[in-house]
Design a protein around this motif. Structure first.
Motif, PDB file in Angstrom:
ATOM      1  N   SER A   3       0.826  -1.202   0.000  1.00 18.27           N
ATOM      2  CA  SER A   3       0.000   0.000   0.000  1.00 18.27           C
ATOM      3  C   SER A   3       0.859   1.250   0.000  1.00 18.27           C
ATOM      4  O   SER A   3       2.092   1.194   0.053  1.00 18.27           O
ATOM      5  CB  SER A   3      -0.882   0.016   1.256  1.00 18.27           C
ATOM      6  OG  SER A   3      -0.080   0.287   2.411  1.00 18.27           O
ATOM      7  N   GLU A   6       1.082   4.056   5.222  1.00 20.55           N
ATOM      8  CA  GLU A   6      -0.012   4.250   6.171  1.00 20.55           C
ATOM      9  C   GLU A   6       0.368   5.274   7.229  1.00 20.55           C
ATOM     10  O   GLU A   6      -0.435   6.133   7.587  1.00 20.55           O
ATOM     11  CB  GLU A   6      -0.380   2.932   6.843  1.00 20.55           C
ATOM     12  CG  GLU A   6      -1.099   1.951   5.938  1.00 20.55           C
ATOM     13  CD  GLU A   6      -1.718   0.811   6.717  1.00 20.55           C
ATOM     14  OE1 GLU A   6      -1.271   0.534   7.853  1.00 20.55           O
ATOM     15  OE2 GLU A   6      -2.670   0.202   6.196  1.00 20.55           O
ATOM     16  N   PHE A  64      -4.340   6.639   5.185  1.00 20.10           N
ATOM     17  CA  PHE A  64      -2.969   6.823   4.721  1.00 20.10           C
ATOM     18  C   PHE A  64      -2.453   8.203   5.112  1.00 20.10           C
ATOM     19  O   PHE A  64      -3.215   9.113   5.401  1.00 20.10           O
ATOM     20  CB  PHE A  64      -2.886   6.630   3.201  1.00 20.10           C
ATOM     21  CG  PHE A  64      -3.310   5.272   2.746  1.00 20.10           C
ATOM     22  CD1 PHE A  64      -2.479   4.178   2.949  1.00 20.10           C
ATOM     23  CD2 PHE A  64      -4.539   5.067   2.143  1.00 20.10           C
ATOM     24  CE1 PHE A  64      -2.865   2.903   2.549  1.00 20.10           C
ATOM     25  CE2 PHE A  64      -4.937   3.802   1.739  1.00 20.10           C
ATOM     26  CZ  PHE A  64      -4.099   2.710   1.941  1.00 20.10           C
ATOM     27  N   ASP A 232       0.519   4.634  -4.502  1.00 18.28           N
ATOM     28  CA  ASP A 232      -0.238   3.384  -4.530  1.00 18.28           C
ATOM     29  C   ASP A 232      -1.465   3.562  -5.414  1.00 18.28           C
ATOM     30  O   ASP A 232      -2.491   4.079  -4.971  1.00 18.28           O
ATOM     31  CB  ASP A 232      -0.645   3.026  -3.099  1.00 18.28           C
ATOM     32  CG  ASP A 232      -1.610   1.848  -3.023  1.00 18.28           C
ATOM     33  OD1 ASP A 232      -1.772   1.140  -4.032  1.00 18.28           O
ATOM     34  OD2 ASP A 232      -2.206   1.650  -1.944  1.00 18.28           O
ATOM     35  N   GLU A 235      -4.378   6.163  -4.998  1.00 21.17           N
ATOM     36  CA  GLU A 235      -4.326   6.792  -3.671  1.00 21.17           C
ATOM     37  C   GLU A 235      -3.342   7.960  -3.703  1.00 21.17           C
ATOM     38  O   GLU A 235      -2.151   7.772  -3.955  1.00 21.17           O
ATOM     39  CB  GLU A 235      -3.901   5.770  -2.614  1.00 21.17           C
ATOM     40  CG  GLU A 235      -3.631   6.355  -1.243  1.00 21.17           C
ATOM     41  CD  GLU A 235      -4.804   7.146  -0.709  1.00 21.17           C
ATOM     42  OE1 GLU A 235      -4.575   8.294  -0.284  1.00 21.17           O
ATOM     43  OE2 GLU A 235      -5.934   6.626  -0.712  1.00 21.17           O
ATOM     44  N   ARG A 270       1.164  -1.474   4.224  1.00 21.36           N
ATOM     45  CA  ARG A 270       0.404  -2.709   4.341  1.00 21.36           C
ATOM     46  C   ARG A 270       0.659  -3.598   3.131  1.00 21.36           C
ATOM     47  O   ARG A 270       0.836  -3.111   2.014  1.00 21.36           O
ATOM     48  CB  ARG A 270      -1.097  -2.422   4.459  1.00 21.36           C
ATOM     49  CG  ARG A 270      -1.929  -3.680   4.713  1.00 21.36           C
ATOM     50  CD  ARG A 270      -3.406  -3.379   4.780  1.00 21.36           C
ATOM     51  NE  ARG A 270      -3.743  -2.521   5.904  1.00 21.36           N
ATOM     52  CZ  ARG A 270      -4.982  -2.403   6.390  1.00 21.36           C
ATOM     53  NH1 ARG A 270      -5.977  -3.070   5.831  1.00 21.36           N
ATOM     54  NH2 ARG A 270      -5.217  -1.608   7.414  1.00 21.36           N
TER      55      ARG A 270
END
Length: 326
Positions: A3, A6, A64, A232, A235, A270
């Protein structure tokens, strides 16, 4: 494969001073206030009896770009990066984490004054520049315990790289963390090929903006600078920005990222399958400091954790959640 970032763990000497910046000024809210478990401490290579308080903050619950403040039982005597001021132990061009980046709304001075009132100190005046299709206005500050923070106004940032418009005097989650790299190719392999992040920008700063960006980053005038951004998928938060100074790149930092220090300790990401990621990392000869191991996280959810050293001595805590909320 993994990911966006975070959270970034930031070691602090005073929780109250840090919260005055991240909660009371930036407007982040506290999501959890826990102690690091014994298994997490072991993965971090800290003593099992260490008392580490972890306070995680988000922008309105966004998953995030969070900040996780780490308060250690004894105030650390060393910091991850100190490349500014009379007590600097590092150079601006040293390889390693560079700054935490947050958006604010125009005019940038309004947000800047709020952070200064909270105890942050600007390093120089804001500069405005363009790289590719992206036009931005930025200024670097010393945050709590001197951690470098970058405040920016996205004058032509689309929703791929900025989650939402920011009103004047307001702030975003941590949009980006910047890292100085000496080896662009190794970094591209690590973040692109192995971790599977998307390349959003990969260009050299144009000659017309080179000196202003040199002032912003604290390097000598005329230094060539290449920037590369990884994110990501769609995102826009928790991105990673690589800065490469060509032959002027130095380092590494006096103290590489590690839990138990002031400043930037860890990047937490993640992953759905740590075993597959471990195989990919080993195939490319990247360093694994702690193999996948079961840990107890602060929210009580079962998980596995792996600790990885990146090509620029960044430290990544990669988490695979194994419970019902995975």
């Amino acid at each position: 494969m993994v990911s966006a970032i975070e959270s970034v763990t930031v070691g602090v000497s005073s929780l109250e001073d840090a919260l005055a910046v991240f909660r009371d000024t930036l407007g982040l809210r506290i999501e959890s206030d826990t102690r690091a478990s014994v298994n997490v401490l072991s993965a971090w290579r800290l003593p099992a009896h260490a008392d580490v308080r972890l306070v995680e903050l988000s922008a309105d619950g966004h998953p995030f770009g969070r900040i996780r403040l780490a308060l250690f039982e004894r105030t650390p005597s060393i910091a991850t990066r100190r490349d500014h001021g009379p007590n600097a132990t590092d150079r601006a061009t040293d390889v390693g984490p560079k700054a935490l980046d947050f958006y604010t709304g125009s005019p940038v001075e309004k947000g800047l004054q709020k952070l200064e009132a909270a105890g942050c100190h600007r390093r120089s005046e804001p500069i405005r520049y363009r790289v590719g299709e992206v036009e931005t206005e930025e200024v670097v500050l010393d945050g709590p315990d001197g951690v470098p923070m970058l405040l920016m106004v996205g004058h032509s940032h689309d929703r791929r790289i900025m989650r939402r418009p920011i009103a004047a005097g307001c702030f975003s989650e941590m949009a980006t963390v910047s890292v100085v790299t000496a080896d662009l190719e190794a970094s591209r392999r690590f973040y692109g090929e192995v971790l599977g992040l998307t390349t959003d920008l990969d260009v050299e700063v144009p000659d017309s903006f080179r000196d202003p960006v040199c002032r912003l980053t604290g390097v000598a005038p005329g230094t060539r600078i290449h920037l590369a951004v990884f994110r990501d998928g769609e995102e826009p938060s928790g991105k990673l920005l690589l800065a490469h100074f060509f032959s002027a790149t130095t380092g590494p930092l006096a103290h590489a990222m590690a839990p138990g220090q002031l400043g930037i300790n860890l990047f937490t990401l993640r992953c759905d399958d740590l075993d597959e990621l471990e195989s990919k990392l080993r195939a490319q000869d990247f360093e694994i400091l702690a193999r996948p191991t079961h840990v107890g996280l602060g929210d009580g959810a079962p998980a596995r954790l792996m600790l990885v050293r990146g090509p620029n001595l960044e430290l990544l805590e990669v988490v695979e959640r194994t419970g019902s909320e995975a």
